[in-house]
Scaffold this motif. Structure first.
Motif, PDB file in Angstrom:
ATOM      1  N   GLY A   1       0.349   0.672  11.447  1.00 47.58           N
ATOM      2  CA  GLY A   1       0.973   0.146  10.244  1.00 47.58           C
ATOM      3  C   GLY A   1       2.346  -0.470  10.459  1.00 47.58           C
ATOM      4  O   GLY A   1       3.151  -0.542   9.539  1.00 47.58           O
ATOM      5  N   LYS A   2       2.598  -0.952  11.676  1.00 47.60           N
ATOM      6  CA  LYS A   2       3.891  -1.586  11.947  1.00 47.60           C
ATOM      7  C   LYS A   2       4.129  -2.775  11.024  1.00 47.60           C
ATOM      8  O   LYS A   2       5.208  -2.958  10.475  1.00 47.60           O
ATOM      9  CB  LYS A   2       3.966  -2.058  13.411  1.00 47.60           C
ATOM     10  CG  LYS A   2       3.960  -0.930  14.412  1.00 47.60           C
ATOM     11  CD  LYS A   2       4.150  -1.439  15.827  1.00 47.60           C
ATOM     12  CE  LYS A   2       3.011  -2.303  16.336  1.00 47.60           C
ATOM     13  NZ  LYS A   2       1.718  -1.603  16.423  1.00 47.60           N
ATOM     14  N   THR A   3       3.068  -3.592  10.842  1.00 50.85           N
ATOM     15  CA  THR A   3       3.218  -4.775  10.007  1.00 50.85           C
ATOM     16  C   THR A   3       3.546  -4.369   8.575  1.00 50.85           C
ATOM     17  O   THR A   3       4.448  -4.924   7.945  1.00 50.85           O
ATOM     18  CB  THR A   3       1.923  -5.609  10.039  1.00 50.85           C
ATOM     19  OG1 THR A   3       1.537  -5.779  11.402  1.00 50.85           O
ATOM     20  CG2 THR A   3       2.127  -6.953   9.395  1.00 50.85           C
TER      21      THR A   3
ATOM     22  N   VAL B   1       0.865  -1.182   0.000  1.00 56.11           N
ATOM     23  CA  VAL B   1       0.000   0.000   0.000  1.00 56.11           C
ATOM     24  C   VAL B   1       0.900   1.229   0.000  1.00 56.11           C
ATOM     25  O   VAL B   1       2.034   1.176   0.469  1.00 56.11           O
ATOM     26  CB  VAL B   1      -0.922   0.035   1.248  1.00 56.11           C
ATOM     27  CG1 VAL B   1      -1.871  -1.135   1.243  1.00 56.11           C
ATOM     28  CG2 VAL B   1      -0.106   0.080   2.529  1.00 56.11           C
ATOM     29  N   PRO B   2       0.409   2.354  -0.555  1.00 55.74           N
ATOM     30  CA  PRO B   2       1.218   3.580  -0.489  1.00 55.74           C
ATOM     31  C   PRO B   2       1.394   3.977   0.976  1.00 55.74           C
ATOM     32  O   PRO B   2       0.409   4.105   1.700  1.00 55.74           O
ATOM     33  CB  PRO B   2       0.370   4.607  -1.244  1.00 55.74           C
ATOM     34  CG  PRO B   2      -0.804   3.880  -1.803  1.00 55.74           C
ATOM     35  CD  PRO B   2      -0.889   2.535  -1.180  1.00 55.74           C
ATOM     36  N   LEU B   3       2.633   4.159   1.388  1.00 50.60           N
ATOM     37  CA  LEU B   3       2.893   4.421   2.803  1.00 50.60           C
ATOM     38  C   LEU B   3       2.700   5.890   3.146  1.00 50.60           C
ATOM     39  O   LEU B   3       2.864   6.769   2.298  1.00 50.60           O
ATOM     40  CB  LEU B   3       4.325   3.989   3.151  1.00 50.60           C
ATOM     41  CG  LEU B   3       4.643   2.510   2.956  1.00 50.60           C
ATOM     42  CD1 LEU B   3       6.102   2.229   3.331  1.00 50.60           C
ATOM     43  CD2 LEU B   3       3.710   1.620   3.770  1.00 50.60           C
ATOM     44  N   THR B   4       2.364   6.126   4.418  1.00 51.02           N
ATOM     45  CA  THR B   4       2.292   7.502   4.911  1.00 51.02           C
ATOM     46  C   THR B   4       3.729   8.007   5.094  1.00 51.02           C
ATOM     47  O   THR B   4       4.659   7.204   5.139  1.00 51.02           O
ATOM     48  CB  THR B   4       1.573   7.557   6.270  1.00 51.02           C
ATOM     49  OG1 THR B   4       2.382   6.857   7.221  1.00 51.02           O
ATOM     50  CG2 THR B   4       0.204   6.912   6.216  1.00 51.02           C
ATOM     51  N   PRO B   5       3.909   9.327   5.229  1.00 52.28           N
ATOM     52  CA  PRO B   5       5.283   9.842   5.383  1.00 52.28           C
ATOM     53  C   PRO B   5       6.032   9.209   6.574  1.00 52.28           C
ATOM     54  O   PRO B   5       7.199   8.858   6.459  1.00 52.28           O
ATOM     55  CB  PRO B   5       5.071  11.346   5.599  1.00 52.28           C
ATOM     56  CG  PRO B   5       3.779  11.634   4.895  1.00 52.28           C
ATOM     57  CD  PRO B   5       2.933  10.410   5.054  1.00 52.28           C
TER      58      PRO B   5
HETATM   59  P1  ADP Z   1      -0.110  -2.598  13.247  1.00 53.85           P
HETATM   60  O1  ADP Z   1       0.758  -3.751  12.856  1.00 53.85           O
HETATM   61  O2  ADP Z   1       0.666  -1.410  13.756  1.00 53.85           O
HETATM   62  O3  ADP Z   1      -1.270  -2.939  14.133  1.00 53.85           O
HETATM   63  P2  ADP Z   1      -1.016  -2.782  10.525  1.00 53.85           P
HETATM   64  O4  ADP Z   1       0.213  -2.815   9.707  1.00 53.85           O
HETATM   65  O5  ADP Z   1      -1.690  -4.079  10.803  1.00 53.85           O
HETATM   66  O6  ADP Z   1      -0.754  -2.035  11.913  1.00 53.85           O
HETATM   67  O7  ADP Z   1      -2.032  -1.763   9.858  1.00 53.85           O
HETATM   68  C1  ADP Z   1      -3.356  -1.608  10.321  1.00 53.85           C
HETATM   69  C2  ADP Z   1      -4.293  -1.570   9.139  1.00 53.85           C
HETATM   70  O8  ADP Z   1      -4.052  -0.413   8.362  1.00 53.85           O
HETATM   71  C3  ADP Z   1      -4.114  -2.736   8.200  1.00 53.85           C
HETATM   72  O9  ADP Z   1      -5.350  -3.128   7.701  1.00 53.85           O
HETATM   73  C4  ADP Z   1      -3.231  -2.167   7.108  1.00 53.85           C
HETATM   74  O10 ADP Z   1      -3.390  -2.852   5.897  1.00 53.85           O
HETATM   75  C5  ADP Z   1      -3.699  -0.752   7.031  1.00 53.85           C
HETATM   76  N1  ADP Z   1      -2.644   0.141   6.596  1.00 53.85           N
HETATM   77  C6  ADP Z   1      -1.427   0.300   7.148  1.00 53.85           C
HETATM   78  N2  ADP Z   1      -0.720   1.237   6.504  1.00 53.85           N
HETATM   79  C7  ADP Z   1      -1.503   1.705   5.516  1.00 53.85           C
HETATM   80  C8  ADP Z   1      -1.355   2.712   4.506  1.00 53.85           C
HETATM   81  N3  ADP Z   1      -0.233   3.432   4.393  1.00 53.85           N
HETATM   82  N4  ADP Z   1      -2.382   2.917   3.683  1.00 53.85           N
HETATM   83  C9  ADP Z   1      -3.517   2.225   3.784  1.00 53.85           C
HETATM   84  N5  ADP Z   1      -3.725   1.268   4.708  1.00 53.85           N
HETATM   85  C10 ADP Z   1      -2.742   1.008   5.570  1.00 53.85           C
END
Ligand code: ADP
Ligand code: ZN
Length: 734
Positions: free
Chosen positions: A232-234, A198-202
């Motif tokens: 979005g850690k994962t 997915v496109p990442l945030t800054p």
């Molecule tokens: P964490 O591991 O910190 O709990 P995740 O990586 O699981 O967070 O992200 C939470 C949700 O947000 C997931 O469904 C993920 O696909 C979505 N997500 C994370 N980063 C983005 C992003 N940059 N754009 C859109 N969706 C995102």
């Protein structure tokens, strides 16, 4: 202690030390066989009349005279344990005071070492035309044409094409299909690293870039990736996984809970077009065997697993992710006592790889290591997209009217009712399995206890039995009090999730409720399915234990209610506050992940307790600083190191006498400046009929603690029925 590691091939006839994989706890000397053998090779050696399997470990002890040395019988067809792996096992054994063979056994639990490469027949398209075409034949050929890269076994091809096996055999005779022998342990599907995420945030982009640089470096480094649930850690660490794989190295992702692997595998498949290889206790022997070999040969590039996956013989491990790194299940509490988080760091430092510790609530040690610069730190401050962090409020239970035998106060009830109206999910969290933690005789006051343990029996109404949570034994619910004989006077005291479910059913008779507690599901698989269904919206109210705190994603959940936020505050150990804080934050973090804001309500009788206050303020850095100050004042870890010494025996007197003797002869420990506390009966003084006594040793961070402990323990003779356990960096003080 660890033997020196040597790499050169040992010429035939020379002495080698073989580390047996069986029950023996020492090196045995043999002669290298014809053609020599390499360190790390798996071999079969004669031992008396038997043959046993072992690993070529080092130069041998010299204990057996030259003339009596027997040769190694056979070198097994299995990938040898590489030098870094052997070094890791040796150092892990030293650190945890585990005999080396016991440590090596953790790395060789995959079966089939003696079998070599097992083959089976697979089928692919042949060069010739089939004579007469039938529907069935057409279907077989179509399947093979559709999946040119897959190797089908006879059974797989028959079921995929919906034909009998005779059809396929007929095509083989005609040359339209070719049958060939192939290794059964096939490589795992290759991940498509070109596919964009997915496109990442800054913020995410910055973190991902730093981790990619870490992956390119091929040197050891550890990063704490801190971010609230849903930040979005994962997504970010998958970028590091991709870069590691691009570098031709392997990656391992550790998860604290098998039930989480399903969602993770789906995510990897979605991102990279193929799933990761999984490793956990629920796998078949065949699957374990395959993954063990593929990790060693490079046929598995990304592995997701439980803590024991850390002992897989990776060919070139470039990255270890420890997700939810604060989770206590990373500490193995029986058999070999090790903390997978710390062992991941050790292994990475030897393999020159990167470690990512991911958590919203890191353990104090990791947070401190990041503070002091020992670890790098990346922070994801915000949730992605519209999702905002839930508001967290305390519900002062001193002001709530709750009738006896009920635990959901009016405020929380009202909040759940609102969610039902809006068709959103609520979570009620109570960290107690079963129906009621105590069963009391209302006639004499007797509490039902386990006959083998120093523990009260927990009623499990769902099973219709009483269970001891220490030893796991269950008993039928008695009609009469075993102490005074009064009938019909036994009453449950206090809540468990099953009792809470009863209360919820009475409060909301039309709502669909689901209880998520590890003991209510027969297998990891059924639990995984239940979680997926609930995430899909199959329940309105989720009632759960600690299990629900562990990173599951419930998009429709907007309310997290904690039934008893005070429950963990008064634990007897130094991490009670930290654990409550982490647990409450994790539970609160379940709410409002998608586009709807979440709310967390904490029922407490002590709204002004500092831990509760820190949770309400969301001031995690402040909380850690305060905890750290407390530890510094008390000289506790991370400002010192601890070892828990547990002695157990069926004989209460014997075990206490031995502990007193150990406390008296503590010279090796005092020499390194260590303090010894105890002995004292353990908080759980009896388990499975064995009496338990504890000592606690505290040393400076830099003192050679393990060495001193080994010399200290070596002074004593232990009766055969007395068990001594030394727990380095103990998590549990029970
Ligand atoms: P964490 O591991 O910190 O709990 P995740 O990586 O699981 O967070 O992200 C939470 C949700 O947000 C997931 O469904 C993920 O696909 C979505 N997500 C994370 N980063 C983005 C992003 N940059 N754009 C859109 N969706 C995102
Ligand atoms: Zn018991």
């Amino acid at each position: 202690m660890a033997e020196p590691v040597f790499e050169d091939r040992v010429p035939a006839g020379e002495r080698v030390g073989i580390l047996p994989l069986g029950a023996l706890d020492r090196l045995l000397d043999y002669k290298a066989p014809e053609g020599g053998c390499s360190p790390g090779a798996f071999v079969e050696v004669p031992l008396g009349p038997r043959k046993i399997v072992g690993v070529v470990w080092g130069p041998g002890t010299g204990e057996v005279p030259e003339a009596r040395l027997r040769p190694v019988a056979r070198i097994l067809d299995a990938p040898p344990l590489r030098a870094p792996m052997r070094e890791f096992l040796g150092r892990a054994a030293d650190y945890t005071l585990t005999p080396l063979p016991a440590m090596v056994r953790l790395a060789t639990r995959a079966p089939g070492l003696t079998e070599g490469q097992v083959t089976h027949n697979v089928y692919r398209l042949g060069p010739r035309e089939a004579g007469r075409m039938t529907d069935a034949r057409t279907r077989v050929l179509a399947v093979l044409r559709d999946f040119p890269d897959r190797s089908f076994t006879l059974g797989e091809l028959a079921s995929q094409a919906g034909v009998g096996t005779a059809v396929i055999k007929g095509l083989v005779t005609q040359g339209a299909v070719v049958e060939e022998e192939a290794p059964r342990d096939r490589p795992y599907p290759v991940l498509d690293l070109g596919a964009p995420g997915v496109p990442l945030t800054p913020d995410q982009m910055l973190s991902a870039a730093a981790l990619r640089i870490g992956a390119e470096a091929h040197t050891y480094n550890t990063t704490l990736l801190k971010g609230v649930t849903g930040s979005g850690k994962t997504e970010v660490y998958l970028e590091a996984v991709a870069e590691t794989l691009r570098q031709g190295r392997q990656a391992l992702v550790l998860l604290p809970e098998i039930a989480l692997t399903g969602a993770f595998l789906a995510r990897v498949e979605h991102r990279f077009g193929a799933p990761a290889a999984e490793w956990h206790s629920g796998m078949t022997q065949t699957e374990r065997r395959r993954l063990w070999r593929m990790a060693a040969t490079g046929g598995a590039s990304l592995v997701v697993g439980a803590r024991s996956a850390l002992f897989l013989p990776f060919r070139d491990l470039g990255l270890v992710v420890v997700d939810e790194e604060h989770d206590t299940s990373y500490k193995q509490e029986d058999g070999v006592l090790y903390n997978a988080r710390d062992m991941a760091v050790l292994r990475a430092s030897i393999e020159k790889s990167q470690v990512i510790l991911a958590s919203a609530t890191p353990c104090l040690e990791s947070w401190y290591n990041a503070q002091t610069g020992k670890y790098a730190r990346l922070t994801l401050p915000a949730r992605v997209g519209l999702a905002v962090l839930p508001t967290v409020k305390a519900v002062d239970m001193r002001l709530e009217e709750v009738t006896r035998g009920n635990w959901v106060g009016p405020t929380l009830t009202e909040a759940v009712a609102q969610r039902l109206e809006r068709e959103e999910q609520s979570l009620l969290f109570l960290n107690r399995r079963g129906y009621a933690p105590v069963t009391l005789c209302r006639s004499c006051g007797h509490q039902l206890g386990c006959p083998h343990c120093d523990a009260r029996l927990v009623e499990h109404r769902f099973m219709r039995r009483l269970m001891c949570h220490q030893c796991g034994e269950t008993f039928p619910m008695p009609v009469a009090c075993p102490d005074c004989g009064a009938e019909g006077k036994l009453a449950p005291v206090g809540p468990g999730v099953e009792r809470l479910a009863e209360e919820v059913a009475a409060l909301f008779p039309t709502a669909r409720t689901a209880v998520l507690s590890s003991d209510l599901y027969g297998s990891a698989k059924s639990l995984k399915e239940a979680i997926e269904q609930i995430a899909d919206g199959a329940a309105d109210i989720i009632i759960g234990t600690q299990l629900v705190a562990k990173g599951h994603n419930f998009p429709k959940l907007t309310l997290a209610g904690v039934i008893d936020a005070d429950l963990g505050l008064y634990g007897s150990d130094l991490r009670a506050a930290e654990r409550t804080f982490a647990l409450m934050r994790q539970v609160s973090g379940r709410a409002g992940r998608a586009d709807r804001p979440g709310e967390a309500l904490l029922q407490t009788y002590q709204p002004h307790h500092p831990v509760i206050q820190a949770i309400l303020k969301g001031d995690d850095e402040g909380f850690w600083r305060a905890e750290l100050d407390g530890r510094r004042m008390a000289g506790m870890p991370p400002f010192s190191r601890l070892a828990g010494i547990i002695l157990s025996s069926e004989d209460a007197q014997e075990v206490m006498d031995k502990a007193v003797e150990m406390a008296r002869h503590k010279d090796p420990l005092t020499k390194i400046g260590a303090e010894v506390w105890g002995p004292a009966p353990a908080p759980i003084a009896r388990v499975r009929g064995r009496h338990r006594v504890r000592l606690l040793v505290k040393a400076d961070r830099t003192a050679p603690l393990q060495d001193a402990l080994a010399r200290w323990a070596a002074q004593f003779r232990f009766p055969s029925d007395l068990r001594l356990t030394m727990d380095i960096d103990p998590q549990s003080f029970m």
